[in-house]
Design a protein around this motif. Structure first.
Motif, PDB file in Angstrom:
ATOM      1  N   GLY A   1       2.277   5.020  -1.597  1.00  0.00           N
ATOM      2  CA  GLY A   1       1.723   6.564  -2.104  1.00  0.00           C
ATOM      3  C   GLY A   1       2.822   7.520  -2.952  1.00  0.00           C
ATOM      4  O   GLY A   1       4.104   6.995  -2.465  1.00  0.00           O
TER       5      GLY A   1
ATOM      6  N   GLN B   1      -5.084  11.464  -7.385  1.00  0.00           N
ATOM      7  CA  GLN B   1      -6.051  12.540  -6.609  1.00  0.00           C
ATOM      8  C   GLN B   1      -5.438  13.852  -6.783  1.00  0.00           C
ATOM      9  O   GLN B   1      -5.975  14.866  -6.168  1.00  0.00           O
ATOM     10  CB  GLN B   1      -5.820  12.134  -5.028  1.00  0.00           C
ATOM     11  CG  GLN B   1      -5.893  10.733  -4.538  1.00  0.00           C
ATOM     12  CD  GLN B   1      -5.758  10.619  -3.038  1.00  0.00           C
ATOM     13  OE1 GLN B   1      -5.600  11.645  -2.284  1.00  0.00           O
ATOM     14  NE2 GLN B   1      -6.233   9.322  -2.645  1.00  0.00           N
TER      15      GLN B   1
ATOM     16  N   SER C   1      -1.835  -1.494  -4.167  1.00  0.00           N
ATOM     17  CA  SER C   1      -2.294  -0.088  -4.589  1.00  0.00           C
ATOM     18  C   SER C   1      -1.435   0.987  -4.319  1.00  0.00           C
ATOM     19  O   SER C   1      -0.326   0.979  -3.503  1.00  0.00           O
ATOM     20  CB  SER C   1      -3.629   0.111  -3.367  1.00  0.00           C
ATOM     21  OG  SER C   1      -3.276   0.251  -2.331  1.00  0.00           O
TER      22      SER C   1
ATOM     23  N   ASN D   1       0.866  -1.146  -0.151  1.00  0.00           N
ATOM     24  CA  ASN D   1       0.014   0.003   0.202  1.00  0.00           C
ATOM     25  C   ASN D   1       0.934   1.432  -0.024  1.00  0.00           C
ATOM     26  O   ASN D   1       1.436   1.657   1.127  1.00  0.00           O
ATOM     27  CB  ASN D   1      -0.857   0.123   1.380  1.00  0.00           C
ATOM     28  CG  ASN D   1      -1.706  -0.990   1.251  1.00  0.00           C
ATOM     29  OD1 ASN D   1      -2.587  -1.508   0.261  1.00  0.00           O
ATOM     30  ND2 ASN D   1      -1.811  -2.054   2.210  1.00  0.00           N
TER      31      ASN D   1
ATOM     32  N   THR E   1      -3.601  -1.323  -8.376  1.00  0.00           N
ATOM     33  CA  THR E   1      -4.750  -0.188  -8.534  1.00  0.00           C
ATOM     34  C   THR E   1      -4.279   1.206  -8.143  1.00  0.00           C
ATOM     35  O   THR E   1      -3.506   1.388  -7.286  1.00  0.00           O
ATOM     36  CB  THR E   1      -5.889  -0.631  -7.303  1.00  0.00           C
ATOM     37  OG1 THR E   1      -6.362  -1.632  -7.658  1.00  0.00           O
ATOM     38  CG2 THR E   1      -7.035   0.494  -7.498  1.00  0.00           C
ATOM     39  N   VAL E   2      -4.332   2.181  -9.108  1.00  0.00           N
ATOM     40  CA  VAL E   2      -3.939   3.705  -8.848  1.00  0.00           C
ATOM     41  C   VAL E   2      -4.925   4.612  -8.780  1.00  0.00           C
ATOM     42  O   VAL E   2      -6.029   4.448  -9.224  1.00  0.00           O
ATOM     43  CB  VAL E   2      -3.095   4.068 -10.010  1.00  0.00           C
ATOM     44  CG1 VAL E   2      -2.604   5.486  -9.951  1.00  0.00           C
ATOM     45  CG2 VAL E   2      -1.937   3.157 -10.206  1.00  0.00           C
ATOM     46  N   ASP E   3      -5.025   5.210  -7.511  1.00  0.00           N
ATOM     47  CA  ASP E   3      -5.678   6.350  -7.286  1.00  0.00           C
ATOM     48  C   ASP E   3      -5.334   7.745  -7.214  1.00  0.00           C
ATOM     49  O   ASP E   3      -4.587   8.229  -6.487  1.00  0.00           O
ATOM     50  CB  ASP E   3      -6.371   6.078  -5.741  1.00  0.00           C
ATOM     51  CG  ASP E   3      -7.377   7.101  -5.029  1.00  0.00           C
ATOM     52  OD1 ASP E   3      -7.626   7.674  -5.927  1.00  0.00           O
ATOM     53  OD2 ASP E   3      -7.582   7.218  -3.893  1.00  0.00           O
TER      54      ASP E   3
ATOM     55  N   LYS F   1      -1.845   5.297  -4.183  1.00  0.00           N
ATOM     56  CA  LYS F   1      -2.192   6.529  -4.194  1.00  0.00           C
ATOM     57  C   LYS F   1      -1.264   7.643  -4.830  1.00  0.00           C
ATOM     58  O   LYS F   1      -0.148   7.627  -4.481  1.00  0.00           O
ATOM     59  CB  LYS F   1      -2.606   7.039  -2.774  1.00  0.00           C
ATOM     60  CG  LYS F   1      -3.923   6.350  -2.050  1.00  0.00           C
ATOM     61  CD  LYS F   1      -4.173   6.778  -0.642  1.00  0.00           C
ATOM     62  CE  LYS F   1      -5.531   6.101  -0.123  1.00  0.00           C
ATOM     63  NZ  LYS F   1      -4.731   4.814   0.088  1.00  0.00           N
ATOM     64  N   TYR F   2      -1.735   8.683  -5.582  1.00  0.00           N
ATOM     65  CA  TYR F   2      -0.980   9.641  -6.292  1.00  0.00           C
ATOM     66  C   TYR F   2      -1.240  11.005  -6.219  1.00  0.00           C
ATOM     67  O   TYR F   2      -2.651  11.317  -6.660  1.00  0.00           O
ATOM     68  CB  TYR F   2      -0.904   8.815  -7.600  1.00  0.00           C
ATOM     69  CG  TYR F   2       0.209   9.704  -8.678  1.00  0.00           C
ATOM     70  CD1 TYR F   2       1.374   8.849  -9.052  1.00  0.00           C
ATOM     71  CD2 TYR F   2       0.408  10.877  -9.090  1.00  0.00           C
ATOM     72  CE1 TYR F   2       2.466   9.309  -9.907  1.00  0.00           C
ATOM     73  CE2 TYR F   2       1.104  11.360  -9.942  1.00  0.00           C
ATOM     74  CZ  TYR F   2       2.157  10.566 -10.414  1.00  0.00           C
ATOM     75  OH  TYR F   2       3.236  11.229 -10.970  1.00  0.00           O
ATOM     76  N   VAL F   3      -0.656  11.901  -5.765  1.00  0.00           N
ATOM     77  CA  VAL F   3      -1.205  13.367  -5.622  1.00  0.00           C
ATOM     78  C   VAL F   3       0.148  14.161  -5.871  1.00  0.00           C
ATOM     79  O   VAL F   3       1.368  13.984  -5.759  1.00  0.00           O
ATOM     80  CB  VAL F   3      -1.795  13.371  -4.190  1.00  0.00           C
ATOM     81  CG1 VAL F   3      -0.779  13.622  -3.094  1.00  0.00           C
ATOM     82  CG2 VAL F   3      -2.522  14.758  -4.479  1.00  0.00           C
TER      83      VAL F   3
ATOM     84  N   THR G   1      -1.969   3.463   4.130  1.00  0.00           N
ATOM     85  CA  THR G   1      -0.561   3.365   3.301  1.00  0.00           C
ATOM     86  C   THR G   1       0.575   3.250   4.214  1.00  0.00           C
ATOM     87  O   THR G   1       0.537   3.700   5.283  1.00  0.00           O
ATOM     88  CB  THR G   1      -0.721   4.875   2.959  1.00  0.00           C
ATOM     89  OG1 THR G   1      -1.676   5.064   1.887  1.00  0.00           O
ATOM     90  CG2 THR G   1       0.769   5.150   2.018  1.00  0.00           C
TER      91      THR G   1
ATOM     92  N   TRP H   1      -3.981   9.243   4.641  1.00  0.00           N
ATOM     93  CA  TRP H   1      -3.136   8.341   3.825  1.00  0.00           C
ATOM     94  C   TRP H   1      -2.545   7.143   4.719  1.00  0.00           C
ATOM     95  O   TRP H   1      -3.086   6.111   4.591  1.00  0.00           O
ATOM     96  CB  TRP H   1      -2.090   8.762   2.869  1.00  0.00           C
ATOM     97  CG  TRP H   1      -2.324   9.362   1.474  1.00  0.00           C
ATOM     98  CD1 TRP H   1      -3.790   9.827   1.266  1.00  0.00           C
ATOM     99  CD2 TRP H   1      -1.570   9.452   0.423  1.00  0.00           C
ATOM    100  NE1 TRP H   1      -3.654  10.150  -0.225  1.00  0.00           N
ATOM    101  CE2 TRP H   1      -2.356   9.991  -0.464  1.00  0.00           C
ATOM    102  CE3 TRP H   1      -0.494   9.547   0.419  1.00  0.00           C
ATOM    103  CZ2 TRP H   1      -2.042  10.422  -1.831  1.00  0.00           C
ATOM    104  CZ3 TRP H   1       0.075   9.872  -0.947  1.00  0.00           C
ATOM    105  CH2 TRP H   1      -0.536  10.322  -2.021  1.00  0.00           C
TER     106      TRP H   1
END
Length: 427
Positions: A203, A422, A237, A201, A418-420, A239-241, A264, A259
């Motif tokens: 980021g 943001q 997974s 998990n 899986t890419v989130d 997360k991308y920001v 994360t 996160w």
């Protein structure tokens, strides 16, 4: 980090402006011979003709990132070679103030100007033609950074069209050398290592969505995805920001708190001082971070420990950093100055925008992009130095390719993860 810039030139220099450049070795001479003495005398005389100035961009020489690394390399070179050196900090974060510092440096007699960061694109366009006898060396300044200034060497405005660039038409490169890096490669290395080391998990916290940061991020996504595929994982997974700035603050820390609290495990903090927000959040839940640009394990540990902490306390926080996606700012600066000033090889660089990446498939530490041998948290049976070396070898040989297409979205690079995405937190 060992660098053999002559090898870099031989391997990756092309005729286009996207060619790779670097320094070559000093001419060989027998110790104590007349020719050796003459060469040494000539080098000293050449160095005496130069004064080196560095201009800072957003931060200052204590930012523990771009400015500090470049400053330390310039200072070390000048001290080693008896060259006068100083740095200049613009009053504000804009092209006019950066140009003003360039003009001040030239007025004081500095004739080699070193500039770190894409923000100098406009300053180069404006200042370089004004001082044709000054050598401008810019790190992480690409074609787009120069053209986005929207003005040519004659001061004429033009329409910025990235699909129809003609650098020579709009930008005077006759006294300019720029170097950019293949950040996507070391971003990939860091992402691949993180998953192989057991983190599922993840980021990505970028600073501003400038090309270098985007390349880091997209390489990271590709590395995470490749490792997950190699391991047969379907539950990884990411997360991308983007933070929208190159420093951390309470708002960005709050986003990172969310996160980490949501599961994360590790965040790649990519962009100047923005790592502080990732570290502040990670400390609360025993999370991890990934550094950028240099080996940041020590920097992150010192920040996490707090001002005034003793060495033992700082050391206790070094496990906070899994690895760092590094590029060779220090050796690029030091070795380019050596080749230009001591060896007199400015003609190898001028007019070029060099793309620096891999120059060795056998020695990862010889490359311009890498992860650190010393501080990466290697683990037997998971990801070892030998595993890393094999990956670099495959990259160098072309068996493993990493896309640098920043026109895509992060999710476009995901096949099993899986890419989130943001968007951007601020700005």
């Amino acid at each position: 980090m060992k660098k053999f810039l002559a090898l870099a030139l031989a391997l990756v220099m092309t005729a286009s402006l996207a060619a790779c450049g670097g320094s070559s070795s000093a001419p060989a001479a027998s110790s104590g011979s007349a020719s050796g003495s003459a060469a040494a005398s000539g080098s000293a005389a050449a160095a005496a003709d130069y004064q080196v100035a560095m201009i800072t961009d957003y931060g200052d020489i204590t930012d523990q990132s771009f400015n500090q690394t470049t400053y330390e390399a310039c200072k070390a070179f000048c001290e080693d070679n008896g060259v006068t050196f100083n740095y200049f900090k613009p009053a504000g974060d804009n092209t006019a103030d950066r140009v003003a510092m360039i003009e001040k440096a030239v007025d004081e007699g500095y004739n080699v100007i070193v500039m770190p960061g894409y923000a100098f694109g406009g300053a180069i366009v404006e200042a370089a033609p004004e001082f044709p006898d000054v050598k401008f060396i810019a790190l992480d300044v690409a074609k787009g950074d120069l053209l986005e200034a929207g003005v040519n060497a004659a001061g004429e405005q033009y329409d910025y069209n990235p699909d129809n660039w003609d650098l020579n038409k709009y930008v005077d490169m006759s006294n300019v050398y720029c170097a950019v890096y293949q950040e996507e490669l070391c971003g990939y290395m860091a992402g691949y290592a993180a998953v192989k080391l057991g983190y599922k998990n993840l980021g990505f916290l970028g600073g501003m969505a400038v090309p270098a940061v985007v390349r880091y991020g997209y390489g990271f996504v590709q590395g995470v995805d490749a490792a997950a595929a190699d391991m047969g994982l379907t539950d990884v997974s990411l997360k991308y920001v983007y933070g929208g700035q190159f420093y951390g603050d309470a708002d960005i820390t709050a986003a990172m708190d969310t996160w980490y609290a949501g599961g994360t495990e590790a965040v790649f903090a990519c962009g100047g001082g923005i790592y502080t927000s990732a570290v502040d959040a990670a400390k609360k839940v025993d999370g991890k971070v990934i550094g950028v640009d240099t080996d940041q394990a020590g920097v992150i540990a010192a920040y996490a420990a707090g001002e005034g902490a003793d060495a033992a306390t700082v050391d206790s926080f070094k496990s906070l950093t899994i690895t760092s996606a590094m590029k060779g700012l220090y050796p690029t600066t030091y070795d380019t100055l050596t080749d230009v000033i001591v060896n007199g090889n400015w003609d190898k660089y001028v007019g070029q925008i060099a793309t620096l990446g891999l120059v060795s498939g056998d020695d990862p530490e010889a490359n311009y992009v890498q992860i650190p041998m010393e501080s990466t948290q290697w683990a037997d049976g998971a990801f070892t130095q030998d595993d890393y070396k094999a990956m670099v070898k495959d990259m160098f040989d072309g068996k493993l390719t990493v896309s640098n297409d920043i026109s895509k979205s992060p999710a476009d690079f995901a096949t099993v993860i899986t890419v989130d995405a943001q968007g951007q937190l601020k700005g």
